[in-house]
Design a protein around this motif. Structure first.
Motif, short mmCIF file in Angstrom:
data_model
loop_
_atom_site.label_atom_id
_atom_site.label_comp_id
_atom_site.label_asym_id
_atom_site.label_seq_id
_atom_site.Cartn_x
_atom_site.Cartn_y
_atom_site.Cartn_z
N LYS A 104 0.94 22.00 30.53
CA LYS A 104 -0.51 21.92 30.58
C LYS A 104 -0.98 20.48 30.53
N SER A 105 -0.37 19.68 29.66
CA SER A 105 -0.73 18.26 29.57
C SER A 105 0.40 17.48 28.91
N THR B 238 0.91 13.63 26.85
CA THR B 238 0.32 12.40 26.31
C THR B 238 1.44 11.45 25.89
N LYS C 291 -3.96 15.37 34.02
CA LYS C 291 -2.95 16.08 33.22
C LYS C 291 -2.17 15.16 32.30
#
Length: 220
Positions: A64-65, A67, A91
């Motif tokens: 989903k993402s 970081t 994303k």
């Protein structure tokens, strides 16, 4: 010199040979990480982003993402450049921050964190004259206890960390994670040829129950 590395599914990342460049350990870690559907993922000590990018490249439909967390500005800048190169701005995200200063907005956020941290204790073992590189190899700025603390804060309950570390520090790593609520659940040693294992891959679960699955040693 700036160059590109090509991963699965058309993903590309920038590398700079004047900075810390990734090794096969990063690829092993990205393949070891067990990815679930709709993963909200972080890459701690992300460098130029190789582990996070490669996990995504291998299973893009599940992420989903992502970081990135990297304290060295030149490496952070490379990851940002690679995010733009791939058109991943919706994303992928990046933070130029020390893990000791992890913003509280990230507490309990991530379902999966991958991490290839500095392996060596500060003042011991191999060092490099270039401080930008030595920071990535030794705990000059990120002691193990601080890394484990950040992992404990950033993982949501039931979230997992997948990390790689030196074999002779296995007991220290397991203890540090446990002290921050993370139970070791999967463990795989890494060896080179017929030599004794030099590193290990570990999956820990925040709030997990005791019980470790030992995997066959992987050859690198």
């Amino acid at each position: 010199m700036l160059s590109k590395e090509y991963l699965e599914n058309g993903v590309e990342i920038y590398q700079d040979d004047k900075l810390y460049t990734f090794t096969s350990d990063s690829i092993l870690l990205s393949k070891f990480a067990a990815v679930k559907k709709n993963e909200v993922m972080a890459d701690f000590c992300s460098g130029s982003g190789i582990v996070g990018f490669n996990v995504y490249a291998l299973q893009p439909e599940k992420i989903k993402s992502v970081t990135f967390f990297e304290m060295q500005k030149p490496l952070y800048d490379l990851s940002v450049k690679s995010i733009s190169l791939n058109g991943f701005n919706d994303k992928f995200f990046a933070e130029n921050v020390r893990l000791q200063d992890l913003p509280k907005t990230y507490y309990g956020k991530f379902s999966l964190i991958v991490c290839n941290p500095p392996y060596m204790k500060d003042g011991s073992g191999e060092t490099n004259k270039d401080d930008l590189i030595s920071v990535c190899k030794a705990e000059k700025t990120l002691p193990l206890k601080d890394l484990a603390s950040a992992l404990g804060k950033a993982l949501k309950f039931g979230g997992r960390v997948a990390l790689i570390h030196r074999a002779d520090r296995l007991a220290e790593v397991v203890r540090a994670l446990y002290e921050n609520g993370i139970e070791t659940k999967r463990l795989q040693l890494i060896s080179s040829g017929d030599k004794p294992p030099y590193a290990f891959l570990l999956e820990g679960v925040k709030g997990g129950k005791p019980g470790v699955k030992l995997l066959n040693t992987v050859k690198n």
